[in-house]
Design a protein around this motif. Structure first.
Motif, PDB file in Angstrom:
ATOM      1  N   VAL A 247       9.566  22.428   0.311  1.00  0.00           N
ATOM      2  CA  VAL A 247       8.754  21.449  -0.412  1.00  0.00           C
ATOM      3  C   VAL A 247       7.959  20.587   0.565  1.00  0.00           C
ATOM      4  CG1 VAL A 247       8.845  19.448  -1.961  1.00  0.00           C
ATOM      5  CG2 VAL A 247      10.326  21.419  -2.369  1.00  0.00           C
ATOM      6  N   ASN A 248       8.565  20.299   1.720  1.00  0.00           N
ATOM      7  CA  ASN A 248       7.902  19.448   2.714  1.00  0.00           C
ATOM      8  C   ASN A 248       6.739  20.140   3.417  1.00  0.00           C
ATOM      9  OD1 ASN A 248       9.684  17.400   2.130  1.00  0.00           O
ATOM     10  ND2 ASN A 248      11.019  17.798   3.880  1.00  0.00           N
ATOM     11  N   GLN A 249       6.524  21.426   3.122  1.00  0.00           N
ATOM     12  CA  GLN A 249       5.397  22.134   3.731  1.00  0.00           C
ATOM     13  C   GLN A 249       4.049  21.614   3.216  1.00  0.00           C
ATOM     14  OE1 GLN A 249       5.416  24.547   6.104  1.00  0.00           O
ATOM     15  NE2 GLN A 249       7.646  24.558   6.290  1.00  0.00           N
ATOM     16  N   GLY A 250       4.059  20.803   2.165  1.00  0.00           N
ATOM     17  CA  GLY A 250       2.809  20.249   1.637  1.00  0.00           C
ATOM     18  C   GLY A 250       2.069  21.253   0.782  1.00  0.00           C
ATOM     19  N   PHE A 251       0.742  21.206   0.836  1.00  0.00           N
ATOM     20  CA  PHE A 251      -0.097  22.058   0.004  1.00  0.00           C
ATOM     21  C   PHE A 251      -0.653  23.261   0.761  1.00  0.00           C
ATOM     22  CE2 PHE A 251      -0.153  17.935  -2.079  1.00  0.00           C
ATOM     23  CZ  PHE A 251       0.116  18.282  -3.387  1.00  0.00           C
ATOM     24  N   ASN A 252      -0.004  23.641   1.849  1.00  0.00           N
ATOM     25  CA  ASN A 252      -0.423  24.829   2.594  1.00  0.00           C
ATOM     26  C   ASN A 252       0.100  26.062   1.867  1.00  0.00           C
ATOM     27  OD1 ASN A 252      -1.552  23.178   4.638  1.00  0.00           O
ATOM     28  ND2 ASN A 252       0.483  22.942   5.560  1.00  0.00           N
ATOM     29  N   LYS A 256       3.658  28.205   2.745  1.00  0.00           N
ATOM     30  CA  LYS A 256       4.686  27.989   1.719  1.00  0.00           C
ATOM     31  C   LYS A 256       5.033  29.287   1.004  1.00  0.00           C
ATOM     32  CE  LYS A 256       5.007  24.322  -0.757  1.00  0.00           C
ATOM     33  NZ  LYS A 256       4.818  23.167  -1.665  1.00  0.00           N
ATOM     34  N   ALA A 257       4.018  30.113   0.742  1.00  0.00           N
ATOM     35  CA  ALA A 257       4.270  31.388   0.065  1.00  0.00           C
ATOM     36  C   ALA A 257       5.082  32.316   0.960  1.00  0.00           C
ATOM     37  CB  ALA A 257       2.948  32.043  -0.321  1.00  0.00           C
ATOM     38  N   ALA A 258       4.720  32.393   2.245  1.00  0.00           N
ATOM     39  CA  ALA A 258       5.478  33.234   3.178  1.00  0.00           C
ATOM     40  C   ALA A 258       6.915  32.738   3.320  1.00  0.00           C
ATOM     41  CB  ALA A 258       4.778  33.249   4.541  1.00  0.00           C
ATOM     42  N   PHE A 259       7.062  31.415   3.401  1.00  0.00           N
ATOM     43  CA  PHE A 259       8.391  30.800   3.472  1.00  0.00           C
ATOM     44  C   PHE A 259       9.198  31.180   2.239  1.00  0.00           C
ATOM     45  CE2 PHE A 259      10.429  26.674   5.183  1.00  0.00           C
ATOM     46  CZ  PHE A 259      11.693  27.149   4.903  1.00  0.00           C
ATOM     47  N   SER A 260       8.584  31.093   1.058  1.00  0.00           N
ATOM     48  CA  SER A 260       9.276  31.408  -0.197  1.00  0.00           C
ATOM     49  C   SER A 260       9.728  32.861  -0.239  1.00  0.00           C
ATOM     50  CB  SER A 260       8.357  31.114  -1.381  1.00  0.00           C
ATOM     51  OG  SER A 260       7.969  29.763  -1.414  1.00  0.00           O
ATOM     52  N   ILE A 261       8.871  33.770   0.224  1.00  0.00           N
ATOM     53  CA  ILE A 261       9.218  35.190   0.220  1.00  0.00           C
ATOM     54  C   ILE A 261      10.421  35.449   1.132  1.00  0.00           C
ATOM     55  CG2 ILE A 261       8.431  37.514   0.831  1.00  0.00           C
ATOM     56  CD1 ILE A 261       7.216  36.454  -1.743  1.00  0.00           C
TER      57      ILE A 261
END
Length: 287
Positions: A247-252, A256-261
């Motif tokens: 969540v702290n990754q902001g609006f990048n 964030k998508a790569a992190f989520s995967i």
């Protein structure tokens, strides 16, 4: 002779398939799409390939968050599973008090996650909280907003209070499924209490215990609301789990998508390991 196969039953599961597609598959594909692209705004995207995955894999911040997450999940399992078994073994097996204990154990599970965090945020405060004030009054240094150890102790105690009931209820269900003949045979053989637990109760509970371990690992590995409400990931980054760091990754969108995967794949991999172990255990019991 050819059999006529009726395919009309598929119409019954079609709504479920559509619901899963909209609630899970389509959002997942959207995240995958964002993870391989970059954007400068105005809804314009550019192909980035595996760049974001490479950045995340070399991110010390992400690896530190993963280490904290695994450490938290291990602590939770090491405490809640033995404690849940102990509670289940000492619960009345029938009668009024058995029903009373089952209802009492179910109460923490009914409380929403954000409410649990708020309860413990107030409960652990040094100025007005019963726990924080009492520990300070007896001379124990405790302040979950300033000390990392206090923050960790608070979120671990909070999770144990909230979810040990689940393990206890599942273990109790496993104990109730054991036929009385097993206990009668053990009594005839004059087996000790430890022998009864080791050779009768524990093997019969193993199936539900693996389910409990799998559920508790998945929940603890995805925990967000409770530690965020209580500590906000602090003090510093001491309680910043993977979910909070995401969540702290902001609006990048790309990172964030790569992190989520990667987050999803880690959970999927470890859950598959648990599932494989459970399947092998069932096969051994069937032999």
């Amino acid at each position: 002779m050819n059999k006529t196969v009726n395919q009309k039953a598929w119409f019954l599961v079609l709504p479920v398939i559509v619901l899963v597609a909209f609630s899970a598959v389509i959002p997942l594909m959207t995240v995958v799409n964002y993870s391989v692209q970059d954007t400068f705004g105005n809804n314009q995207f550019f192909w980035a390939g595996l760049e974001w995955f490479d950045i995340m894999l070399h991110s010390e911040r992400m690896w530190n968050a993963l280490g904290r997450q695994l450490f938290f999940s291990c602590i939770i399992l090491l405490i809640e599973v033995p404690l849940g078994i102990f509670i289940a073994l000492n619960m009345p097996k029938s009668g009024f008090w058995s029903s009373f204990c089952l209802v009492l154990m179910s109460l923490p599970l009914l409380i929403p996650w954000n409410v649990v965090g708020t309860i413990w945020q107030v409960f652990a405060r040094v100025d007005i909280g019963l726990l924080g004030y009492t520990l300070s009054a007896i001379g124990i240094e405790y302040n979950y907003t300033q000390e990392a150890f206090s923050a960790w102790a608070t979120i671990v105690a909070m999770d144990v209070w909230h979810w040990t009931s689940l393990v206890a209820l599942l273990a109790f269900a496993g104990l109730k499924s054991i036929p009385d003949a097993y206990y009668q045979a053990a009594k005839i053989d004059q087996a000790s209490r430890w022998a009864i637990f080791r050779y009768i109760e524990l093997p019969k509970m193993m199936g539900v215990l693996m389910i409990a371990i799998l559920l508790r690992f998945m929940d603890s590995f995805m925990i967000y609301t409770e530690p965020f409400v209580v500590t906000g990931g602090g003090p510093g980054n001491s309680t910043t789990m993977l979910s909070i760091d995401l969540v702290n990754q902001g609006f990048n969108l790309g990172p964030k998508a790569a992190f989520s995967i990667m987050y999803y794949l880690v959970i999927l991999l470890i859950s598959y390991v648990f599932y494989t172990v459970m399947t092998n255990m069932d096969k051994k019991e069937g032999k």
